[in-house]
Design an enzyme around this catalytic site. Sequence first.
Site, PDB file in Angstrom:
ATOM      1  N   ARG A 195      20.361 -16.375 121.132  1.00 37.97           N
ATOM      2  CA  ARG A 195      19.834 -17.212 122.231  1.00 37.97           C
ATOM      3  C   ARG A 195      19.535 -18.637 121.788  1.00 37.97           C
ATOM      4  NH1 ARG A 195      21.956 -13.819 123.437  1.00 37.97           N
ATOM      5  NH2 ARG A 195      21.373 -11.957 124.576  1.00 37.97           N
ATOM      6  N   SER A 223      14.723 -13.158 130.977  1.00 40.21           N
ATOM      7  CA  SER A 223      13.740 -12.815 129.941  1.00 40.21           C
ATOM      8  C   SER A 223      12.924 -14.048 129.574  1.00 40.21           C
ATOM      9  CB  SER A 223      14.451 -12.317 128.684  1.00 40.21           C
ATOM     10  OG  SER A 223      15.122 -11.120 128.975  1.00 40.21           O
ATOM     11  N   GLU A 245      12.072 -17.659 125.277  1.00 38.16           N
ATOM     12  CA  GLU A 245      13.514 -17.802 125.530  1.00 38.16           C
ATOM     13  C   GLU A 245      13.715 -18.837 126.649  1.00 38.16           C
ATOM     14  OE1 GLU A 245      15.916 -14.273 125.527  1.00 38.16           O
ATOM     15  OE2 GLU A 245      17.213 -15.047 127.122  1.00 38.16           O
TER      16      GLU A 245
HETATM   17  C1  LIG Z   1      18.063 -12.453 136.732  1.00 39.06           C
HETATM   18  C2  LIG Z   1      18.446 -13.141 135.436  1.00 39.06           C
HETATM   19  C3  LIG Z   1      19.065 -12.414 134.433  1.00 39.06           C
HETATM   20  C4  LIG Z   1      19.404 -13.036 133.226  1.00 39.06           C
HETATM   21  N1  LIG Z   1      20.028 -12.293 132.264  1.00 39.06           N
HETATM   22  C5  LIG Z   1      20.392 -12.888 131.103  1.00 39.06           C
HETATM   23  C6  LIG Z   1      21.076 -12.135 130.086  1.00 39.06           C
HETATM   24  O1  LIG Z   1      21.356 -10.949 130.230  1.00 39.06           O
HETATM   25  N2  LIG Z   1      21.407 -12.787 128.945  1.00 39.06           N
HETATM   26  C7  LIG Z   1      21.141 -14.108 128.740  1.00 39.06           C
HETATM   27  O2  LIG Z   1      21.503 -14.642 127.679  1.00 39.06           O
HETATM   28  N3  LIG Z   1      20.499 -14.841 129.689  1.00 39.06           N
HETATM   29  C8  LIG Z   1      20.122 -14.272 130.858  1.00 39.06           C
HETATM   30  N4  LIG Z   1      19.480 -15.009 131.821  1.00 39.06           N
HETATM   31  C9  LIG Z   1      19.096 -16.410 131.536  1.00 39.06           C
HETATM   32  C10 LIG Z   1      20.082 -17.484 132.031  1.00 39.06           C
HETATM   33  O3  LIG Z   1      20.843 -17.042 133.145  1.00 39.06           O
HETATM   34  C11 LIG Z   1      21.016 -17.938 130.927  1.00 39.06           C
HETATM   35  O4  LIG Z   1      20.304 -18.510 129.845  1.00 39.06           O
HETATM   36  C12 LIG Z   1      22.045 -18.965 131.430  1.00 39.06           C
HETATM   37  O5  LIG Z   1      23.045 -19.111 130.473  1.00 39.06           O
HETATM   38  C13 LIG Z   1      21.443 -20.341 131.743  1.00 39.06           C
HETATM   39  O6  LIG Z   1      22.421 -21.118 132.425  1.00 39.06           O
HETATM   40  P1  LIG Z   1      21.984 -22.229 133.482  1.00 39.06           P
HETATM   41  O7  LIG Z   1      23.207 -22.932 133.950  1.00 39.06           O
HETATM   42  O8  LIG Z   1      21.145 -21.632 134.542  1.00 39.06           O
HETATM   43  O9  LIG Z   1      21.134 -23.185 132.554  1.00 39.06           O
HETATM   44  P2  LIG Z   1      19.815 -23.989 132.961  1.00 39.06           P
HETATM   45  O10 LIG Z   1      18.700 -23.048 133.186  1.00 39.06           O
HETATM   46  O11 LIG Z   1      20.134 -24.958 134.029  1.00 39.06           O
HETATM   47  O12 LIG Z   1      19.562 -24.783 131.593  1.00 39.06           O
HETATM   48  C14 LIG Z   1      19.203 -24.087 130.415  1.00 39.06           C
HETATM   49  C15 LIG Z   1      19.158 -25.108 129.266  1.00 39.06           C
HETATM   50  O13 LIG Z   1      20.467 -25.613 129.042  1.00 39.06           O
HETATM   51  C16 LIG Z   1      20.515 -27.036 129.253  1.00 39.06           C
HETATM   52  N5  LIG Z   1      21.803 -27.325 129.875  1.00 39.06           N
HETATM   53  C17 LIG Z   1      22.359 -26.741 130.980  1.00 39.06           C
HETATM   54  N6  LIG Z   1      23.589 -27.253 131.192  1.00 39.06           N
HETATM   55  C18 LIG Z   1      23.821 -28.171 130.236  1.00 39.06           C
HETATM   56  C19 LIG Z   1      24.918 -29.045 129.928  1.00 39.06           C
HETATM   57  N7  LIG Z   1      26.032 -29.088 130.643  1.00 39.06           N
HETATM   58  N8  LIG Z   1      24.800 -29.864 128.853  1.00 39.06           N
HETATM   59  C20 LIG Z   1      23.665 -29.846 128.088  1.00 39.06           C
HETATM   60  N9  LIG Z   1      22.597 -29.067 128.325  1.00 39.06           N
HETATM   61  C21 LIG Z   1      22.678 -28.230 129.394  1.00 39.06           C
HETATM   62  C22 LIG Z   1      19.300 -27.357 130.105  1.00 39.06           C
HETATM   63  O14 LIG Z   1      18.838 -28.699 129.907  1.00 39.06           O
HETATM   64  C23 LIG Z   1      18.298 -26.326 129.603  1.00 39.06           C
HETATM   65  O15 LIG Z   1      17.687 -26.755 128.401  1.00 39.06           O
HETATM   66  C24 LIG Z   1      19.121 -14.403 133.034  1.00 39.06           C
HETATM   67  C25 LIG Z   1      18.489 -15.138 134.059  1.00 39.06           C
HETATM   68  C26 LIG Z   1      18.152 -14.508 135.252  1.00 39.06           C
HETATM   69  C27 LIG Z   1      17.499 -15.324 136.340  1.00 39.06           C
END
Ligand SMILES: Cc1cc2nc3c(=O)[nH]c(=O)nc-3n(C[C@H](O)[C@H](O)[C@H](O)COP(=O)(O)OP(=O)(O)OC[C@H]3O[C@@H](n4cnc5c(N)ncnc54)[C@H](O)[C@@H]3O)c2cc1C
Length: 310
Positions: free
Chosen positions: A172, A223, A299
């Site tokens: 992560r 998480s 996380e």
């Molecule tokens: C119901 C649910 C289940 C989940 N299950 C999992 C799982 O099984 N495994 C897991 O690993 N995660 C899980 N997650 C967490 C999450 O979905 C992941 O971490 C996902 O990859 C985040 O993507 P995002 O686009 O929403 O990022 P965001 O939440 O928008 O951003 C996360 C971080 O990345 C940065 N960021 C985003 N895009 C960019 C970019 N283009 N360039 C630079 N920085 C950037 C942001 O500034 C921030 O620091 C879950 C979340 C939910 C709500």
Amino acid sequence: MISTEELLAAVKGTVLLGEPMKDHTTLRIGGSADFFIDPLDREDFCRAYSFFRKHGLPCTVIGRGSNILVHDEGIRGAVIVTTRALGEFSLSRGLLTVGAGFPLPAAAEKTFAHSLGGLEMLQGIPGTIGGALVMNAGAYGQEIGSVVSWVEVFGNGKPKTLCREDLFFGYRQSSLAGSVILRASMRLERLPAAETGKRSVLRDEAFAKRRLSQPFDRPNAGSVFRNPSRQDDPEGLGAGRMIEACGLKGLRYGGAVISNKHANFIVNEGDAKASDVLELIATARERVKEKFGVLLELEVRLLGCENVCC
Ligand SMILES: Cc1cc2nc3c(=O)[nH]c(=O)nc-3n(C[C@H](O)[C@H](O)[C@H](O)COP(=O)(O)OP(=O)(O)OC[C@H]3O[C@@H](n4cnc5c(N)ncnc54)[C@H](O)[C@@H]3O)c2cc1C
């Protein structure tokens, strides 16, 4: 200071002032961003980012907002969202080239439909490719970092390609935190029909397990805590069962509750504030430290919370 006229002349996409971040996060929590930018395309994205940097304002890039907790006081400077501007998707001979704003579930589904393996177990993760690369998103034995060939980032006013050897992916976390990801390429494995069938069953089982064990009916950010290392958690309880063992399931602060379904999830029961979630985080950390001697690490990423110690 920047003038609104200058900003509107520089950016073609949507420009919102004082935009509530709760409308852009899956937890549905967060105060306002000074500027919220949804650029039209890649060129517009780079122009918008350069514009704010040139004016010395902080710039936060987000995807789907599924792994962030935004402070009640909001985010200073600009938030730039990738979902419209960086949505490219192309697949050729097992090589996927995909924009940072493209949804991970769709990338997983489309590649597996072409009998390409490597992302299929990530279909239930509701973020973008960019967010997944920063977090090295993973589930059920797969992690996005393990299939990456190269990543294109935007720095010093121009795109730059980082190859696999330039990158680090851990549990992560990745070396991409703090950079601006434009797109990435992934080498996927061509699967024989029997293997596709086998993996399809595993994927469906994982999906069903996820639906049963996670609070899908309430806004959340996945998480909250990383699972501790094996050394700190020899029984393999994970953060969720440690929190549960402290009797904290169902604990509420304001509108935020430690989920009764999975104790590593905090859900928003309707009007939760970031401060409510931070109280629950502090309580869970304190109680787990007392009972297990383990300091849980976050996380979820805190945005706009620079002055909050977690
Ligand atoms: C119901 C649910 C289940 C989940 N299950 C999992 C799982 O099984 N495994 C897991 O690993 N995660 C899980 N997650 C967490 C999450 O979905 C992941 O971490 C996902 O990859 C985040 O993507 P995002 O686009 O929403 O990022 P965001 O939440 O928008 O951003 C996360 C971080 O990345 C940065 N960021 C985003 N895009 C960019 C970019 N283009 N360039 C630079 N920085 C950037 C942001 O500034 C921030 O620091 C879950 C979340 C939910 C709500």
